[in-house]
Design an enzyme around this catalytic site. Structure first.
Site, mmCIF file in Angstrom:
data_model
loop_
_atom_site.group_PDB
_atom_site.id
_atom_site.type_symbol
_atom_site.label_atom_id
_atom_site.label_comp_id
_atom_site.label_asym_id
_atom_site.label_seq_id
_atom_site.Cartn_x
_atom_site.Cartn_y
_atom_site.Cartn_z
ATOM 1 N N ARG A 24 0.665 -1.257 -0.234
ATOM 2 C CA ARG A 24 -0.529 0.244 -0.197
ATOM 3 C C ARG A 24 0.696 1.463 -0.383
ATOM 4 O O ARG A 24 1.407 1.646 0.726
ATOM 5 C CB ARG A 24 -1.340 0.013 1.281
ATOM 6 C CG ARG A 24 -1.915 -0.981 1.370
ATOM 7 C CD ARG A 24 -3.191 -1.167 2.283
ATOM 8 N NE ARG A 24 -3.422 -2.704 1.974
ATOM 9 C CZ ARG A 24 -4.179 -2.786 3.256
ATOM 10 N NH1 ARG A 24 -4.699 -1.532 3.336
ATOM 11 N NH2 ARG A 24 -5.003 -3.891 3.530
ATOM 12 N N SER A 115 -7.982 -1.335 0.644
ATOM 13 C CA SER A 115 -8.822 -2.027 1.762
ATOM 14 C C SER A 115 -9.893 -0.484 2.019
ATOM 15 O O SER A 115 -10.466 -0.008 0.977
ATOM 16 C CB SER A 115 -8.048 -2.872 2.717
ATOM 17 O OG SER A 115 -9.062 -3.545 3.040
ATOM 18 N N HIS A 116 -8.838 -0.245 3.532
ATOM 19 C CA HIS A 116 -10.191 0.727 3.871
ATOM 20 C C HIS A 116 -9.527 2.043 3.906
ATOM 21 O O HIS A 116 -9.438 2.886 5.128
ATOM 22 C CB HIS A 116 -9.971 0.034 6.010
ATOM 23 C CG HIS A 116 -8.419 0.119 6.451
ATOM 24 N ND1 HIS A 116 -8.058 -1.174 5.857
ATOM 25 C CD2 HIS A 116 -8.243 1.058 7.288
ATOM 26 C CE1 HIS A 116 -6.435 -1.228 6.510
ATOM 27 N NE2 HIS A 116 -6.518 0.057 7.007
ATOM 28 N N LYS A 128 -3.518 -6.532 -3.508
ATOM 29 C CA LYS A 128 -3.043 -7.431 -3.029
ATOM 30 C C LYS A 128 -2.692 -8.713 -3.716
ATOM 31 O O LYS A 128 -2.854 -8.877 -4.860
ATOM 32 C CB LYS A 128 -4.517 -7.332 -1.983
ATOM 33 C CG LYS A 128 -4.821 -6.881 -0.988
ATOM 34 C CD LYS A 128 -5.814 -6.780 -0.335
ATOM 35 C CE LYS A 128 -6.087 -6.207 0.745
ATOM 36 N NZ LYS A 128 -7.447 -6.443 1.705
ATOM 37 N N ASP A 279 -16.447 -2.454 4.859
ATOM 38 C CA ASP A 279 -14.757 -1.759 4.382
ATOM 39 C C ASP A 279 -14.685 -0.914 1.968
ATOM 40 O O ASP A 279 -15.478 -1.965 1.859
ATOM 41 C CB ASP A 279 -13.483 -2.135 4.305
ATOM 42 C CG ASP A 279 -13.083 -2.891 3.904
ATOM 43 O OD1 ASP A 279 -13.762 -3.797 2.860
ATOM 44 O OD2 ASP A 279 -11.585 -3.009 4.380
ATOM 45 N N ASP A 281 -12.784 -2.962 0.094
ATOM 46 C CA ASP A 281 -12.767 -4.378 -0.928
ATOM 47 C C ASP A 281 -13.741 -5.060 -0.529
ATOM 48 O O ASP A 281 -13.712 -6.250 -0.590
ATOM 49 C CB ASP A 281 -10.951 -4.028 -0.605
ATOM 50 C CG ASP A 281 -10.571 -5.299 0.622
ATOM 51 O OD1 ASP A 281 -11.115 -4.452 1.307
ATOM 52 O OD2 ASP A 281 -9.857 -5.332 0.619
ATOM 53 N N ASP A 283 -14.249 -6.486 2.750
ATOM 54 C CA ASP A 283 -13.575 -7.235 3.584
ATOM 55 C C ASP A 283 -13.815 -7.170 5.148
ATOM 56 O O ASP A 283 -14.440 -8.484 5.565
ATOM 57 C CB ASP A 283 -12.258 -8.162 2.898
ATOM 58 C CG ASP A 283 -11.249 -7.101 3.309
ATOM 59 O OD1 ASP A 283 -11.747 -6.499 3.640
ATOM 60 O OD2 ASP A 283 -9.968 -7.405 2.819
ATOM 61 N N ARG A 284 -14.811 -6.049 5.551
ATOM 62 C CA ARG A 284 -14.602 -5.994 6.659
ATOM 63 C C ARG A 284 -16.305 -5.577 7.346
ATOM 64 O O ARG A 284 -16.923 -5.221 5.916
ATOM 65 C CB ARG A 284 -13.776 -4.496 6.984
ATOM 66 C CG ARG A 284 -12.651 -4.950 7.155
ATOM 67 C CD ARG A 284 -12.000 -2.994 7.841
ATOM 68 N NE ARG A 284 -10.500 -3.712 7.550
ATOM 69 C CZ ARG A 284 -9.663 -2.851 8.682
ATOM 70 N NH1 ARG A 284 -9.899 -1.740 9.652
ATOM 71 N NH2 ARG A 284 -7.978 -2.781 8.572
ATOM 72 N N GLU A 365 -10.904 -10.617 13.530
ATOM 73 C CA GLU A 365 -9.884 -10.316 13.915
ATOM 74 C C GLU A 365 -11.150 -8.884 14.185
ATOM 75 O O GLU A 365 -11.903 -8.653 14.116
ATOM 76 C CB GLU A 365 -8.913 -9.810 12.227
ATOM 77 C CG GLU A 365 -7.665 -10.595 12.018
ATOM 78 C CD GLU A 365 -7.220 -9.942 11.587
ATOM 79 O OE1 GLU A 365 -6.140 -10.022 11.872
ATOM 80 O OE2 GLU A 365 -7.369 -9.797 10.008
ATOM 81 N N GLU A 366 -10.304 -8.627 15.482
ATOM 82 C CA GLU A 366 -10.741 -7.640 16.525
ATOM 83 C C GLU A 366 -10.842 -5.640 15.053
ATOM 84 O O GLU A 366 -12.027 -5.117 15.332
ATOM 85 C CB GLU A 366 -10.100 -6.925 17.070
ATOM 86 C CG GLU A 366 -9.046 -6.703 17.669
ATOM 87 C CD GLU A 366 -8.321 -5.329 16.247
ATOM 88 O OE1 GLU A 366 -8.517 -4.598 16.090
ATOM 89 O OE2 GLU A 366 -7.583 -5.669 15.132
ATOM 90 N N LYS A 378 -11.694 -12.729 5.276
ATOM 91 C CA LYS A 378 -12.849 -11.888 5.692
ATOM 92 C C LYS A 378 -14.177 -11.768 4.512
ATOM 93 O O LYS A 378 -13.597 -11.672 3.496
ATOM 94 C CB LYS A 378 -12.307 -11.355 6.578
ATOM 95 C CG LYS A 378 -11.165 -10.122 6.319
ATOM 96 C CD LYS A 378 -10.921 -9.017 7.026
ATOM 97 C CE LYS A 378 -10.170 -7.678 6.866
ATOM 98 N NZ LYS A 378 -9.114 -7.787 6.383
HETATM 99 C C1 VG1 Z 1 -4.974 -3.935 9.725
HETATM 100 C C2 VG1 Z 1 -5.560 -4.888 10.972
HETATM 101 C C3 VG1 Z 1 -5.841 -6.130 10.617
HETATM 102 C C4 VG1 Z 1 -6.526 -6.208 9.327
HETATM 103 C C5 VG1 Z 1 -5.382 -5.801 8.404
HETATM 104 C C6 VG1 Z 1 -6.076 -5.736 6.846
HETATM 105 O O1 VG1 Z 1 -4.301 -4.511 9.965
HETATM 106 O O2 VG1 Z 1 -5.691 -3.783 12.181
HETATM 107 O O3 VG1 Z 1 -6.448 -7.187 11.807
HETATM 108 O O4 VG1 Z 1 -5.623 -7.750 8.745
HETATM 109 O O5 VG1 Z 1 -5.300 -3.878 8.487
HETATM 110 O O6 VG1 Z 1 -7.193 -5.256 6.468
HETATM 111 P P1 VG1 Z 1 -2.172 -3.277 10.791
HETATM 112 O O7 VG1 Z 1 -1.459 -3.695 10.245
HETATM 113 O O8 VG1 Z 1 -2.675 -1.224 9.911
HETATM 114 O O9 VG1 Z 1 -2.859 -3.431 11.885
HETATM 115 V V1 VG1 Z 1 -7.675 -4.872 5.254
HETATM 116 O O10 VG1 Z 1 -9.516 -4.626 5.354
HETATM 117 O O11 VG1 Z 1 -6.868 -4.023 4.910
HETATM 118 O O12 VG1 Z 1 -7.436 -6.161 4.317
HETATM 119 CO CO CO Z 2 -10.142 -4.431 3.519
#
Ligand code: VG1
Ligand code: CO
Length: 545
Positions: A24, A115-116, A128, A279, A281, A283-284, A365-366, A378
């Site tokens: 990213r 992603s987000h 990805k 989010d 993409d 997955d959240r 995941e949280e 996810k």
């Molecule tokens: C974050 C989250 C993690 C998740 C990752 C990708 O990573 O904490 O749990 O798997 O994003 O999510 P980090 O290293 O920023 O804490 V996604 O929806 O961006 O693919």
């Molecule tokens: Co995502």
């Protein structure tokens, strides 16, 4: 005329190391000459395609999505890759990509998404890489990709026009067949296999109002197909349902800060019985009830406790897994139903081996991520449908469901504090101070409790025995309370510090406190130890979950 060209670069890009989930960077950085191309060439060299292998390419529709797909197809043609699947207009959610890789027996998938993270010319872009099981490439693969990116001084590409991929069809260029497919069909079929959509539709039509916020990102077309076309719900139930290149300037991160339009509708105005968002993409997921926010760690526990209501899991589950910072709420459920519970580092790639070996069925995941063995990512809409199926079977509200769950299993008070885009120096000072304090903390008192363990989490994969160290600093207290601190591996500006606080309570304890109050002593003691508010000059975190 030879239209396969070889392009040489003068210097390697030093910063192509994939993070928690893919590579990213800001959109501007990705637009540097040859930047994307070298990374793609590195992926193709790592994956070693043979004559029979195919590739899935799609993305979340953000700025640069289609242009990147065209470049990747051009590089694939030069590499004589036999078959490529591209969704119409290049729009494909991450879980749908995972499903397609599996359904079409592809060797891999390349998903264009940050992603987000926000999109647009001033936002972020990302790549990805998923392998043949449909899941994110494990560390040994991403390390190899990075190595190639540091060695390669050239790449090959086809210097010719690529036809539009705005409708279903196929075309051939040189040795490569490109099939343009509907990116929604297979995914919706999969959801129909797992859930009883008719039962959910009947329940919702019987005065249980819902709203789904696609945040102008990838899930809009999927949600419309499921909620409007399949279930026959009113069009208004999908908000922000058209994927936009800049997500309409929204930050497509489904939490209370960035999905505030939805949060306001459910928590303040109390306009709906159920609300959810996904989010960028797809997955959240964030789940809300009328006046009620569901913490993602609790969501994982609720799904695990209620698998019997979902047709796809009626035969039971083999086990569960959660990322280390995810609360231990699901552990209590696993214990009750007598299945193993695994603890992995942050990032979906660590669930892959457990899912492939059928050691787990559900994981999460949280960070608003839940999923199962139906794909290897996810899956936001899957989680939304899972919640709706449970509510339809139990005929109760979100708030009743979560309170009954706490009364049954106890509650793990939990919060995550994110300090986004702070200076790297400050972040590393805070991190190092805690790291250096760990030996002194162990066996001493912290926040009036005994510290039973204080360490940096190391994971040994139970399947391939690979070791991943430095996965987060932990203070584990005697009464099953924890504090965890780690640096984000998905941010693109400065450093993002994530701090996770947890306290577990039994069924006869107070179960209705505000988590910020229930966890206040831990939050305060950590700030006293690390001086976070002073050093970051922030009186509160950027995002509180
Ligand atoms: C974050 C989250 C993690 C998740 C990752 C990708 O990573 O904490 O749990 O798997 O994003 O999510 P980090 O290293 O920023 O804490 V996604 O929806 O961006 O693919
Ligand atoms: Co995502």
């Amino acid at each position: 005329m030879n239209d396969i060209k070889e392009i040489f670069i003068k210097e390697a890009f030093k910063d192509q190391k994939p993070g928690t989930s893919g590579l990213r960077k800001s959109t501007i950085e990705f637009q540097q000459d040859n930047y994307l191309e070298i990374f793609i060439e590195s992926i193709l060299r790592t994956l070693e395609f043979t004559q029979n292998d195919s590739l899935i390419i799609g993305g979340d529709g953000r700025y640069g999505n289609e242009e990147a797909i065209i470049k990747i197809i051009q590089i694939c043609i030069a590499h004589k890759i036999r078959k490529i699947f591209v969704p119409v207009n290049g729009i494909l959610s991450t879980p749908a990509a995972s499903n397609l890789i599996r359904k079409r027996n592809a060797l891999a998938g390349i998903i264009l998404s940050a992603s987000h993270n926000p999109g647009g010319i001033n936002g972020d872009f990302g790549v990805k890489v998923n392998i043949s099981n449909g899941g994110p490439a494990p560390e040994k693969v991403t390390e190899k990709i990075f190595k190639f990116s540091q060695m390669l001084m050239n790449y090959k590409f086809y210097d010719g026009k690529i036809p539009d991929f705005n409708k279903v069809g196929s075309f051939r260029i040189k040795d490569t067949k490109i099939e343009v497919i509907d990116g929604v069909d297979d995914y919706v079929n999969l959801m129909e296999d797992i859930f009883d959509l008719d039962q959910i539709a009947d329940f919702l039509k019987n005065d249980f109002s819902i709203v789904f916020d696609a945040m102008n990102a990838v899930t809009g077309p999927y949600a419309k197909r499921i909620f409007n076309k399949k279930m026959g719900l009113s069009k208004n139930c999908v908000l922000n349902g058209n994927p936009l290149k800049d997500f309409g300037n929204l930050h497509p991160d489904p939490n209370l800060t960035y999905a505030n339009q939805l949060a306001d509708l459910l928590l303040n105005k109390k306009s709906y019985c159920f609300g959810a968002a996904c989010d960028g993409d797809g997955d959240r997921n964030m789940i809300l009830g009328k006046g009620c926010f569901i913490n993602p760690s609790d969501s994982l526990a609720v799904l695990t406790a209620n698998t019997k209501f979902v047709p796809g899991y009626k035969d039971g589950i083999s086990g569960v897994a959660r990322s280390m910072p995810t609360s231990m709420a699901v552990d209590a459920v696993a214990k009750r139903i007598n299945v193993p519970c695994y603890e992995t580092p942050t990032g979906w790639k660590f669930f892959g081996n457990l899912l492939d070996s059928n050691m787990i069925t559900i994981c999460g995941e949280e960070s608003f991520g839940t999923g199962s063995n139906h794909v290897r990512e996810k899956d936001g809409l899957w989680a939304v449908l899972f919640w709706l199926q449970i509510l339809a079977c139990k005929e109760c509200s979100v708030s009743e469901l979560i309170h009954n769950h706490w009364n049954d299993f106890g509650r793990n008070y939990y919060t995550r504090h994110d300090y986004e885009a702070i200076s790297q120096d400050v972040a590393s000072q805070i991190y190092k101070t805690l790291e250096n304090s760990l030996p002194q903390l162990k066996n001493n008192k912290f926040a009036n409790s005994l510290v039973v363990n204080a360490d940096n989490f190391t994971y040994i994969d139970p399947v391939d025995h690979s070791i991943s160290s430095n996965q987060g600093l932990r203070i584990i207290l005697e009464n099953n309370s924890r504090i965890i601190l780690r640096l984000s591996g998905t941010g693109t500006k400065g450093s993002t510090l994530r701090i996770y606080f947890e306290k577990s309570c039994k069924t006869n304890d107070k179960l209705n406190l505000n988590p910020q109050i229930a966890l206040h002593d831990l939050i305060k003691s950590l700030d006293d130890l690390l001086n976070i508010s002073k050093l970051t000059k922030m009186d509160q975190p950027t995002v509180i979950t």
